[in-house]
Design a protein around this motif. Structure first.
Motif, short mmCIF file in Angstrom:
data_model
loop_
_atom_site.label_atom_id
_atom_site.label_comp_id
_atom_site.label_asym_id
_atom_site.label_seq_id
_atom_site.Cartn_x
_atom_site.Cartn_y
_atom_site.Cartn_z
N TYR A 1 2.09 26.78 6.18
CA TYR A 1 3.51 27.04 6.46
C TYR A 1 3.72 28.83 6.75
CZ TYR A 1 8.54 26.51 6.28
OH TYR A 1 10.18 26.43 6.41
N ILE A 2 3.37 29.49 5.71
CA ILE A 2 3.52 30.84 5.89
C ILE A 2 2.76 31.39 6.94
CG2 ILE A 2 2.94 33.13 4.66
CD1 ILE A 2 3.53 31.49 1.89
N SER A 3 1.45 31.10 7.06
CA SER A 3 0.78 31.36 8.24
C SER A 3 1.31 31.23 9.64
CB SER A 3 -0.57 30.84 8.36
OG SER A 3 -1.50 31.22 9.61
N TYR B 1 20.74 36.23 4.79
CA TYR B 1 21.48 35.35 5.45
C TYR B 1 20.72 34.09 5.67
CZ TYR B 1 24.99 33.28 8.50
OH TYR B 1 25.59 32.28 8.89
N ARG B 2 19.56 34.51 6.06
CA ARG B 2 18.84 32.95 6.53
C ARG B 2 18.72 32.18 5.28
NH1 ARG B 2 15.44 31.31 10.63
NH2 ARG B 2 17.04 32.47 11.79
N PHE B 3 18.29 32.74 4.04
CA PHE B 3 18.18 31.76 2.85
C PHE B 3 19.59 31.39 2.67
CE2 PHE B 3 18.64 31.32 -1.58
CZ PHE B 3 17.78 30.70 -1.91
N PHE B 4 20.62 32.00 2.50
CA PHE B 4 21.86 31.56 2.36
C PHE B 4 22.37 30.38 3.13
CE2 PHE B 4 26.70 31.61 2.68
CZ PHE B 4 26.91 31.42 1.52
N SER B 5 21.91 30.45 4.53
CA SER B 5 22.41 29.79 5.52
C SER B 5 21.39 28.21 5.19
CB SER B 5 22.17 30.15 6.80
OG SER B 5 22.25 29.02 7.96
N SER B 6 20.17 28.58 4.95
CA SER B 6 19.29 27.46 4.87
C SER B 6 19.74 26.70 3.50
CB SER B 6 18.03 27.80 4.93
OG SER B 6 17.18 26.69 4.92
N TYR B 7 20.03 27.21 2.31
CA TYR B 7 19.95 26.73 1.02
C TYR B 7 21.30 26.13 0.70
CZ TYR B 7 18.48 25.68 -3.72
OH TYR B 7 18.29 25.09 -4.76
N ILE B 8 22.22 27.20 1.05
CA ILE B 8 23.75 26.77 0.72
C ILE B 8 24.47 25.95 2.00
CG2 ILE B 8 25.85 27.75 -0.04
CD1 ILE B 8 23.49 27.99 -2.09
N LEU B 9 24.57 26.72 2.94
CA LEU B 9 25.56 26.23 4.00
C LEU B 9 24.89 25.06 4.68
CD1 LEU B 9 26.32 29.50 6.26
CD2 LEU B 9 27.53 28.57 4.25
N ASN C 1 11.60 30.19 5.11
CA ASN C 1 12.43 30.58 6.31
C ASN C 1 13.01 32.01 6.08
OD1 ASN C 1 11.85 28.12 7.37
ND2 ASN C 1 14.03 27.38 6.99
N ALA C 2 13.32 32.47 4.87
CA ALA C 2 13.72 33.96 4.74
C ALA C 2 12.68 34.94 4.97
CB ALA C 2 14.55 34.02 3.41
N TYR C 3 11.23 34.43 4.69
CA TYR C 3 10.17 35.30 4.75
C TYR C 3 9.84 35.55 6.13
CZ TYR C 3 5.61 36.46 5.24
OH TYR C 3 4.41 37.04 5.66
N GLY C 4 10.18 34.52 6.82
CA GLY C 4 9.66 34.24 8.30
C GLY C 4 10.58 35.20 9.10
N VAL C 5 11.84 35.64 8.64
CA VAL C 5 12.69 36.47 9.43
C VAL C 5 12.44 37.82 8.85
CG1 VAL C 5 15.18 37.27 9.28
CG2 VAL C 5 14.76 34.77 9.32
N PHE C 6 12.23 38.12 7.61
CA PHE C 6 11.80 39.52 7.20
C PHE C 6 10.38 39.69 7.91
CE2 PHE C 6 8.92 41.95 4.49
CZ PHE C 6 9.90 43.08 4.08
N SER C 7 9.44 38.86 8.11
CA SER C 7 8.23 39.37 8.89
C SER C 7 8.60 39.61 10.22
CB SER C 7 7.19 37.95 8.82
OG SER C 7 6.02 38.27 9.38
N ARG C 8 9.34 39.00 10.91
CA ARG C 8 9.78 39.18 12.20
C ARG C 8 10.32 40.66 12.44
NH1 ARG C 8 14.75 35.97 14.03
NH2 ARG C 8 13.44 34.17 13.06
N TYR C 9 11.19 41.02 11.60
CA TYR C 9 11.70 42.54 11.76
C TYR C 9 10.66 43.65 11.44
CZ TYR C 9 16.27 40.75 13.11
OH TYR C 9 17.29 40.24 13.95
N VAL C 10 9.77 43.15 10.33
CA VAL C 10 8.66 44.27 10.09
C VAL C 10 7.79 44.34 11.28
CG1 VAL C 10 6.50 44.38 8.61
CG2 VAL C 10 8.70 43.77 7.49
N LYS C 11 7.51 43.37 12.01
CA LYS C 11 6.75 43.35 12.97
C LYS C 11 7.40 44.13 14.27
CE LYS C 11 3.75 39.53 11.78
NZ LYS C 11 3.92 39.54 10.39
#
Length: 245
Positions: free
Chosen positions: A168-170, A201-209, A226-236
């Motif tokens: 999943y992470i890969s 926000y991705r974590f908040f949206s996915s887990y709470i909203l 999912n939050a990690y995926g967003v972080f990885s996107r902006y790092v890249k």
């Protein structure tokens, strides 16, 4: 009844492809567009009567657009190798295309993780469309462009997307490169604000909203990755801005 062509993109899916093909045995044509698999995916697909076309992978849209030129059905259903079309959804598909009410339909995909379906982590994606004038755009999480209105089918696709936490992470990391390249082409830039706020926000949206907390530990895990995926996107994206990959 209008004819249905099913298109399945694959790469090293020998453990999944046979059941995917069996679940769409109602189709008049099944096309597998394969990215030069090194396992038995192609052999299995051919043995089960599919039309198989090999194409080196460059992005998701081009793979599917390539397969579209060989489609003969009035309607196209796009299915991944780790997805299954259950009988109730098959019947709903027949009813939808017989009504001719819309030019395309979204299908519901509840996520599958830790041996359960997460009904509070689900996506609605356009996958069933009339063949004429449809095409894909985008490098990853590609968008299907059609002429006409889009309806929504109720019965879910069985989507066995997560083959373990590391897979999943890969998968998120691989998608992040495509997404970052797409953002760079659009002139978008990453800042430290994006690195801090967007994953939160991705974590908040996915887990709470979206009430992922109701899916227990699997829901917490999916929201976190999912939050990690967003972080990885902006790092890249930052790396690409500096000419590093």
């Amino acid at each position: 009844m209008d004819a249905i062509t099913v298109i399945i993109p694959t790469y090293n899916e020998e453990a999944y492809i046979a059941q995917a093909i069996q679940s769409v045995d109602f189709a008049s044509q099944v096309i597998v567009v394969d990215s030069n698999s090194t396992d038995n995916t192609v052999q299995i697909a051919k043995q089960m009567g599919c039309e198989v076309y090999l194409r080196a992978f460059d992005n998701f849209s081009n793979q599917k657009n390539h397969a579209l030129q060989f489609a003969k059905g009035d309607w196209i259903l796009f299915v991944d190798a780790d997805e299954r079309i259950p009988y109730a959804l098959q019947q709903e598909i027949f009813e939808a295309i017989s009504s001719n009410k819309h030019a395309g339909y979204k299908l519901n995909f509840p996520h599958y993780y830790m041996n359960r379906f997460l009904y509070h982590h689900s996506d609605n994606v356009t996958r069933l469309v009339k063949r004429n004038n449809c095409k894909f755009e985008g490098l990853v999480h590609e968008k299907l462009i059609i002429d006409g209105t889009i309806g929504q089918l109720k019965n879910p696709v069985l989507h066995f997307t997560y083959k373990g936490l590391l897979h999943y992470i890969s998968k998120k990391d691989n998608y992040a490169w495509f997404q970052a390249e797409q953002m760079l082409k659009k002139g978008k830039k990453a800042t430290y604000f994006h690195l801090a706020f967007k994953p939160f926000y991705r974590f908040f949206s996915s887990y709470i909203l979206r009430r992922g907390f109701m899916d227990g530990i699997p829901g917490l895990t999916v929201a976190s990755v999912n939050a990690y995926g967003v972080f990885s996107r902006y790092v890249k994206l930052m790396l690409l801005q500096k000419g590093i990959k």
